[in-house]
Design an enzyme around this catalytic site. Sequence first.
Site, short mmCIF file in Angstrom:
data_model
loop_
_atom_site.label_atom_id
_atom_site.label_comp_id
_atom_site.label_asym_id
_atom_site.label_seq_id
_atom_site.Cartn_x
_atom_site.Cartn_y
_atom_site.Cartn_z
N GLU A 266 0.76 -1.33 0.03
CA GLU A 266 -0.07 0.07 -0.02
C GLU A 266 0.90 1.15 -0.10
O GLU A 266 0.41 2.28 0.72
CB GLU A 266 -0.86 -0.04 1.18
N ASP A 339 -8.69 -8.78 3.03
CA ASP A 339 -8.42 -7.73 3.98
C ASP A 339 -9.66 -7.55 4.83
O ASP A 339 -10.45 -6.68 4.93
CB ASP A 339 -8.39 -6.12 3.25
N GLU A 367 -13.36 -2.33 11.46
CA GLU A 367 -13.27 -1.23 10.24
C GLU A 367 -14.36 -1.80 9.17
O GLU A 367 -14.98 -0.92 8.59
CB GLU A 367 -11.87 -1.75 9.58
#
Length: 691
Positions: A266, A339, A367
């Site tokens: 990332e 993820d 999240e």
Amino acid sequence: MKKLFLAVLMLGPAVGLRAEDGHQLWLRPHVSVPVTVVLPARTSALLATARQELQQGWQGPAGATITLSLKKDKAIKYDGFRLSAQGVQASTERGLLYGVFELLRRQQIGQAPEAGLSNPSYEHRLLNHWDNPDGSVERGYAGKSIFWRKDSALVVTRRDQTLWQQYARANASVGINGSVLNNVNASPVILSAGYLGRVKAIADALRPYGVKTYLSVKFSSPVLLGGLKTADPLDPAVVKWWQGKVKEIYQQVPDFGGFLVKASSEGQPGPQDYGRTHADGANMLADAVRPYGGLVMWRAFVYSPSDKDRAKQAYNEFVPLDGKFRDNVIIQVKNGPVDFQPREPFSPLFGALKKTAVMPEFQITQEYLGHAIDLAYLAPMWEECLQSDTYQAGPGSTVARCTNGSVYRQAHSAMAGVSNVGLDRNWTGHDFAQANWYAFGRLAWNSSAKSAQIAEEWLKLTFQNAADATPAAEAEWNAKFLTPVAQLMLASREAIVDYSMPLGLHHIMSATYHHYGPGPWWAPSGMRADWTPPYYHQAAANGVGFDRTRTGSDAVSQYHEPLASQLNDPATCPDEYLLWFHHLPWTFRMKSGRTLWDELALHYDHGVQQVRQFQRTWDRAQPYVDAERFAAVQNKLRTQSGNAVMWKDACLLYFQQFSRLPIPAAVEPPMHTLEALIKYDTPAPRPARQP
Ligand code: BDP
């Protein structure tokens, strides 16, 4: 024992339903009984902690003598312990402390203290804090960081120290023995002298509870902080820089645990920037910390837009490196291949790396599961992953066994959870999110523990009052509160899967920075495809789902047989993973006999109905909960209920554009329009990353 415990509680002051703010977590104070504690001859802060805990929490026979004895014993592994009528025996001081907490927990929940051995499944049980030096928390939903504060890095207040102690105590009570203090997207300043001073202060506060301190490091720190021209792991000046830095850290924190590294992922710098491998990078750091007994946890969460299937990349990059890592390196692998989605199959890296230590990374902070708004008890998700059979070393090679040293020889074993802790008074934002912190510790200690049992323990510790302790009151409390609320908890994660991403759908949340709520349409022009939901759901007139079969991206082949063939065939692929591995027509006939479209719609609706049911359950629990926590949870459930409807409406109306099929009559009709929902999902600005 139990009778005595009940009597003692009854004699205590009427705690009743006094308002509680949740700050005490599962460690709410109780009236204790005098106890004599016999300690090993030596003195230490940790032993003092163990004695203090016993004295302030003892609810066994009055005047009992409890002996804590340190003795080598081959049957005791790591920080394990042996309980007996006389007390606790362990081979480490930590083991004694964990034994004490186990004894007290059993007294408190009215379980007879069971004599016998308790060994942790994993040697290292760590929280990862995604906290930035400026006090913000990446993916944190419970306020600012408990460790860092903007502009005052060096000032350690009494309040800081108290909070860190309370935090360490909570960790110790569930066996967590390590904390990574800063974000994996690490700022180089964390290694500057000023910040290291604060790291020392934190380490000093955590140490008496047996919690070791670790740091995330940025791979390019030698350049950004050290002024070198390169961070190439094979460059002698770089090696020297890290050696010097490591020495400086250990001077401040002699028992420092080691480094966590997110590299070449990332946009983070890494060894690949210099044409080196993950092994080159990890080994260089491992060599630097080895003289001090330190570890390097190197993350396998790597992906770039180049590959056609993001789910395959970690495996492709790491499997060729198996056996090339030092034995003080552990590869830290997220539970799923993409993820932290509400449901993913396990990462195929588990079990596939046979000569390299691998540790699971779970996300405690929600999240993708509703932040601190939605009620999601995550233990069932982690249990599902840990108990998945990889078949890599024959049937029964579960993820847990492939990572805890049962299947492969490995010098170290560990499990990590991305923490949900912040400065909010109740630590985790949602009162029920505390259960995830608790459950993470319990599962890291015992990877075969059952979610249901952990939920019951936690509910008793967190909500039961002295007034509930007479036999009649306890029976009522069990029937009216414990049983229904435990059921709610156990159903909560599946409800979220149902109303957001059922049948193997994934990554279809609003992909604007916040990741809350639906966004199957989100694909601004110019955006990397693998950051947009349409890349993952592939909805079109001919069907929906990501084709990862042998004729598709072939991700199925990263799994061992017989799993690979089972997943490859839609007739045998479990419904939960169907659209993860298959692109199927809307009219595909499901195992239930229904069409895929109808089944999908029913799942979305079921999720919504479940949340409504949770609201009813909680409303009925009101007499058993203090007003403050009752209202907080009730309000959050109301918001969640509305959000669940939004998810259902958004996804069904969006997918209907492609399926062109009617929403089944049994499903609650939409109350929003697709246009309104798309408009509502306006992009939130992405906070700037640390340098
Ligand atoms: C993603 C998060 C991002 C993290 C990343 C990671 O959105 O904030 O930095 O994972 O784990 O899920 O490195």
